[in-house]
Motif scaffolding. Structure first.
Motif, PDB file in Angstrom:
ATOM      1  N   SER A   1      38.451  34.834  41.484  1.00 56.89           N
ATOM      2  CA  SER A   1      39.303  35.892  40.938  1.00 56.89           C
ATOM      3  C   SER A   1      40.750  35.435  40.830  1.00 56.89           C
ATOM      4  O   SER A   1      41.453  35.807  39.881  1.00 56.89           O
ATOM      5  CB  SER A   1      39.199  37.156  41.793  1.00 56.89           C
ATOM      6  N   ARG A   2      41.192  34.633  41.760  1.00 55.99           N
ATOM      7  CA  ARG A   2      42.558  34.086  41.660  1.00 55.99           C
ATOM      8  C   ARG A   2      42.686  33.175  40.429  1.00 55.99           C
ATOM      9  O   ARG A   2      43.683  33.230  39.708  1.00 55.99           O
ATOM     10  CB  ARG A   2      42.937  33.335  42.928  1.00 55.99           C
ATOM     11  N   LEU A   3      41.677  32.340  40.194  1.00 59.49           N
ATOM     12  CA  LEU A   3      41.688  31.482  39.008  1.00 59.49           C
ATOM     13  C   LEU A   3      41.654  32.318  37.727  1.00 59.49           C
ATOM     14  O   LEU A   3      42.379  32.028  36.771  1.00 59.49           O
ATOM     15  CB  LEU A   3      40.498  30.516  39.020  1.00 59.49           C
ATOM     16  N   LEU A   4      40.827  33.359  37.725  1.00 61.60           N
ATOM     17  CA  LEU A   4      40.711  34.206  36.543  1.00 61.60           C
ATOM     18  C   LEU A   4      41.998  34.990  36.296  1.00 61.60           C
ATOM     19  O   LEU A   4      42.434  35.128  35.147  1.00 61.60           O
ATOM     20  CB  LEU A   4      39.504  35.141  36.677  1.00 61.60           C
ATOM     21  N   ALA A   5      42.622  35.484  37.349  1.00 62.05           N
ATOM     22  CA  ALA A   5      43.903  36.190  37.208  1.00 62.05           C
ATOM     23  C   ALA A   5      44.970  35.235  36.681  1.00 62.05           C
ATOM     24  O   ALA A   5      45.776  35.601  35.815  1.00 62.05           O
ATOM     25  CB  ALA A   5      44.334  36.789  38.548  1.00 62.05           C
TER      26      ALA A   5
ATOM     27  N   PRO B   1      35.340  46.230  30.559  1.00 63.21           N
ATOM     28  CA  PRO B   1      35.349  44.849  30.055  1.00 63.21           C
ATOM     29  C   PRO B   1      36.414  44.015  30.761  1.00 63.21           C
ATOM     30  O   PRO B   1      37.423  44.533  31.226  1.00 63.21           O
ATOM     31  CB  PRO B   1      35.671  45.013  28.565  1.00 63.21           C
ATOM     32  N   PHE B   2      36.151  42.733  30.837  1.00 61.83           N
ATOM     33  CA  PHE B   2      37.064  41.800  31.488  1.00 61.83           C
ATOM     34  C   PHE B   2      38.248  41.530  30.560  1.00 61.83           C
ATOM     35  O   PHE B   2      38.071  41.353  29.352  1.00 61.83           O
ATOM     36  CB  PHE B   2      36.327  40.490  31.807  1.00 61.83           C
ATOM     37  N   LYS B   3      39.431  41.493  31.100  1.00 60.32           N
ATOM     38  CA  LYS B   3      40.627  41.213  30.299  1.00 60.32           C
ATOM     39  C   LYS B   3      40.559  39.796  29.716  1.00 60.32           C
ATOM     40  O   LYS B   3      40.111  38.871  30.385  1.00 60.32           O
ATOM     41  CB  LYS B   3      41.890  41.333  31.162  1.00 60.32           C
TER      42      LYS B   3
ATOM     43  N   PHE C   1      35.251  41.225  38.708  1.00 59.26           N
ATOM     44  CA  PHE C   1      36.073  42.157  37.935  1.00 59.26           C
ATOM     45  C   PHE C   1      37.015  42.944  38.849  1.00 59.26           C
ATOM     46  O   PHE C   1      38.227  42.986  38.627  1.00 59.26           O
ATOM     47  CB  PHE C   1      35.179  43.114  37.133  1.00 59.26           C
ATOM     48  N   LEU C   2      36.457  43.553  39.881  1.00 58.62           N
ATOM     49  CA  LEU C   2      37.260  44.400  40.778  1.00 58.62           C
ATOM     50  C   LEU C   2      38.301  43.591  41.547  1.00 58.62           C
ATOM     51  O   LEU C   2      39.447  44.018  41.693  1.00 58.62           O
ATOM     52  CB  LEU C   2      36.341  45.160  41.745  1.00 58.62           C
ATOM     53  N   THR C   3      37.918  42.425  42.024  1.00 56.87           N
ATOM     54  CA  THR C   3      38.854  41.587  42.782  1.00 56.87           C
ATOM     55  C   THR C   3      39.959  41.060  41.873  1.00 56.87           C
ATOM     56  O   THR C   3      41.131  41.030  42.261  1.00 56.87           O
ATOM     57  CB  THR C   3      38.104  40.429  43.469  1.00 56.87           C
ATOM     58  N   THR C   4      39.606  40.678  40.649  1.00 58.07           N
ATOM     59  CA  THR C   4      40.619  40.201  39.704  1.00 58.07           C
ATOM     60  C   THR C   4      41.580  41.332  39.341  1.00 58.07           C
ATOM     61  O   THR C   4      42.800  41.120  39.294  1.00 58.07           O
ATOM     62  CB  THR C   4      39.954  39.622  38.432  1.00 58.07           C
ATOM     63  N   GLU C   5      41.064  42.519  39.106  1.00 55.24           N
ATOM     64  CA  GLU C   5      41.913  43.680  38.803  1.00 55.24           C
ATOM     65  C   GLU C   5      42.886  43.951  39.952  1.00 55.24           C
ATOM     66  O   GLU C   5      44.059  44.245  39.726  1.00 55.24           O
ATOM     67  CB  GLU C   5      41.063  44.920  38.531  1.00 55.24           C
ATOM     68  N   GLU C   6      42.380  43.849  41.170  1.00 52.36           N
ATOM     69  CA  GLU C   6      43.223  44.077  42.352  1.00 52.36           C
ATOM     70  C   GLU C   6      44.354  43.040  42.421  1.00 52.36           C
ATOM     71  O   GLU C   6      45.508  43.376  42.702  1.00 52.36           O
ATOM     72  CB  GLU C   6      42.344  44.005  43.603  1.00 52.36           C
TER      73      GLU C   6
END
Length: 179
Positions: A28-32, A62-64, A164-169
């Motif tokens: 999620s850190r990489l995706l953010a 949906p994923f950003k 999804f949830l962790t990246t959003e956070e």
């Protein structure tokens, strides 16, 4: 049978949540980072794991900055991009070869979602992070010793929502820190 399956699925999802927490957080850190750097998050699914791609692009959440990985996407990959690959097993031939193609084409982040069979070695897989769905066999035993109810797609979707949830956070925290 349904009661057994429900109980087993509940245990499977708890195992993913407990044992893959670090990999999900790192992914999620990489995706953010990809999203904040104006990169693209590509999704590629193999077989039934195409459900993860469908959810990422067309689901209620949906994923950003998400796009389906197409054949011509290989030429468009940038180091700031990320590719999320979902397959039944981490060692599936198609997923393995695809990871290699991505890493050869661009030095972008590769996240692989799939079940890890204990008897198979994953050291040669060219993924930055591998998330184990823990789904490696059917959950309901039959009288003849075989098993049915293999929830690979269900486990893949659970991992998607964890990402999804962790990246959003993480993205929310970043916005709050900027204010």
């Amino acid at each position: 049978m349904l009661k057994i399956f429900s109980t087993q699925v509940s245990g499977l999802l708890k195992s993913i949540s407990d044992k893959e927490e670090q990999q999900i957080e790192e992914s999620s850190r990489l995706l953010a980072q990809t999203i904040l750097s104006d990169g693209t998050v590509y999704f590629k699914g193999f077989g039934e794991m195409e459900a993860v791609v469908s959810e990422a692009l067309h689901g209620e959440n949906p994923f950003k900055k998400a796009e389906r990985f197409r054949d011509d996407s290989l030429d468009e990959l940038l180091p700031v991009d990320s590719v999320v690959i979902a397959s039944r097993f981490q060692t599936d031939e198609g997923a393995f070869a695809f990871c290699e193609r991505i890493k050869e084409a661009a030095d972008c982040h590769v996240i692989l979602i799939g079940g890890h069979k204990k008897e198979e070695e994953n050291s040669d897989i060219k993924a930055d992070i591998m998330i184990d769905t823990k789904a490696v066999r059917g959950l309901v035993p039959l009288d003849d010793g075989s098993r049915v109810g293999f929830p690979s797609g269900l486990a893949g979707l659970f991992v998607y929502y964890a990402l999804f949830l962790t990246t959003e956070e993480i993205l929310e925290e970043y916005v709050l820190d900027k204010e």
